[in-house]
Design a protein around this motif. Structure first.
Motif, PDB file in Angstrom:
ATOM      1  N   TYR A  13      -2.437  -9.945  -1.738  1.00 10.21           N
ATOM      2  CA  TYR A  13      -1.191 -10.040  -2.489  1.00 10.21           C
ATOM      3  C   TYR A  13      -0.424 -11.325  -2.202  1.00 10.21           C
ATOM      4  CZ  TYR A  13      -2.245  -5.053  -2.436  1.00 10.21           C
ATOM      5  OH  TYR A  13      -2.870  -3.842  -2.525  1.00 10.21           O
ATOM      6  N   THR A  36       0.835  -1.197   0.000  1.00  4.91           N
ATOM      7  CA  THR A  36       0.000   0.000   0.000  1.00  4.91           C
ATOM      8  C   THR A  36       0.871   1.248   0.000  1.00  4.91           C
ATOM      9  OG1 THR A  36      -1.724  -1.192   1.193  1.00  4.91           O
ATOM     10  CG2 THR A  36      -1.847   1.212   1.213  1.00  4.91           C
ATOM     11  N   LYS A  88       2.196   1.633  -3.512  1.00  5.41           N
ATOM     12  CA  LYS A  88       1.198   2.132  -4.449  1.00  5.41           C
ATOM     13  C   LYS A  88       0.949   3.627  -4.251  1.00  5.41           C
ATOM     14  CE  LYS A  88      -2.235  -1.035  -5.357  1.00  5.41           C
ATOM     15  NZ  LYS A  88      -3.306  -1.926  -4.912  1.00  5.41           N
ATOM     16  N   LYS A 137       3.953  -1.696  -9.064  1.00  8.19           N
ATOM     17  CA  LYS A 137       3.463  -1.785 -10.450  1.00  8.19           C
ATOM     18  C   LYS A 137       2.773  -3.124 -10.712  1.00  8.19           C
ATOM     19  CE  LYS A 137       6.822   1.410 -12.404  1.00  8.19           C
ATOM     20  NZ  LYS A 137       7.344   1.878 -11.138  1.00  8.19           N
ATOM     21  N   ARG A 138       3.319  -4.187 -10.106  1.00  5.81           N
ATOM     22  CA  ARG A 138       2.731  -5.516 -10.312  1.00  5.81           C
ATOM     23  C   ARG A 138       1.317  -5.597  -9.746  1.00  5.81           C
ATOM     24  NH1 ARG A 138       5.405 -10.866  -7.703  1.00  5.81           N
ATOM     25  NH2 ARG A 138       7.278  -9.863  -8.486  1.00  5.81           N
ATOM     26  N   TYR A 139       1.089  -4.952  -8.589  1.00  4.91           N
ATOM     27  CA  TYR A 139      -0.210  -5.042  -7.921  1.00  4.91           C
ATOM     28  C   TYR A 139      -1.029  -3.763  -8.073  1.00  4.91           C
ATOM     29  CZ  TYR A 139       1.863  -9.144  -5.775  1.00  4.91           C
ATOM     30  OH  TYR A 139       2.460 -10.358  -5.568  1.00  4.91           O
ATOM     31  N   GLU A 140      -0.754  -2.995  -9.115  1.00  5.99           N
ATOM     32  CA  GLU A 140      -1.415  -1.713  -9.327  1.00  5.99           C
ATOM     33  C   GLU A 140      -2.938  -1.854  -9.439  1.00  5.99           C
ATOM     34  OE1 GLU A 140      -0.226   2.121 -11.958  1.00  5.99           O
ATOM     35  OE2 GLU A 140      -0.188   0.175 -12.943  1.00  5.99           O
ATOM     36  N   SER A 141      -3.399  -2.883 -10.130  1.00  2.00           N
ATOM     37  CA  SER A 141      -4.843  -3.039 -10.344  1.00  2.00           C
ATOM     38  C   SER A 141      -5.492  -3.960  -9.316  1.00  2.00           C
ATOM     39  CB  SER A 141      -5.094  -3.606 -11.748  1.00  2.00           C
ATOM     40  OG  SER A 141      -4.496  -4.877 -11.862  1.00  2.00           O
ATOM     41  N   ARG A 142      -4.733  -4.428  -8.337  1.00  2.00           N
ATOM     42  CA  ARG A 142      -5.253  -5.358  -7.340  1.00  2.00           C
ATOM     43  C   ARG A 142      -5.522  -4.610  -6.035  1.00  2.00           C
ATOM     44  NH1 ARG A 142      -4.401 -11.047  -7.838  1.00  2.00           N
ATOM     45  NH2 ARG A 142      -4.983 -12.083  -5.920  1.00  2.00           N
ATOM     46  N   ASN A 143      -6.645  -4.899  -5.400  1.00  2.00           N
ATOM     47  CA  ASN A 143      -7.043  -4.179  -4.191  1.00  2.00           C
ATOM     48  C   ASN A 143      -6.764  -4.936  -2.900  1.00  2.00           C
ATOM     49  OD1 ASN A 143      -8.001  -1.953  -5.549  1.00  2.00           O
ATOM     50  ND2 ASN A 143     -10.004  -2.863  -5.879  1.00  2.00           N
TER      51      ASN A 143
END
Length: 114
Positions: free
Chosen positions: A91, A49, A52, A82-88
């Motif tokens: 992880y 977090t 991000k 960047k890898r988890y940019e679209s994941r809320n």
């Protein structure tokens, strides 16, 4: 915030969680006990977090938690954010193994989700 004491003093627990979080970020997979893995998961989610968010204050907070390990913080902010940019959230994944021989603690593999 509720947390597990893990049978340690406050400083020892914070240090242990920081070290396990650093190992998870470096290796992207660690083997530990189930209760430790559940606690490390919370710490790792907070680091992603921060990554991000990307602000200077978030970077300083991550550096403070990860014991000034600049290489690990760089990986969080440059690669993992960047890898988890679209994941809320979500992880990490916990895969259960067998019990540890000495004390029957349930061992797990904590790994990053791709």
């Amino acid at each position: 915030m509720a947390y597990r004491k893990l049978g340690r003093t406050n400083k020892h627990r914070k240090s242990m969680l920081a070290n396990l979080t650093k190992d998870l970020i470096k290796n992207e997979r660690i083997e530990t006990t189930e209760t430790r893995a559940k606690e490390v998961r919370k710490c790792f989610d907070k680091m992603v977090t921060y990554g991000k968010n990307g602000s200077l204050m978030a970077r300083r907070n991550a550096l403070a938690f990860l014991q000034n390990d600049k290489e690990v913080v760089r990986k969080v902010f440059d690669d993992l954010a960047k890898r988890y940019e679209s994941r809320n959230g979500g992880y990490t994944r916990i895969l259960k193994l067998s019990e540890r021989r000495g004390d029957d603690a349930l061992m797990v593999i904590l790994e990053l989700v791709d």
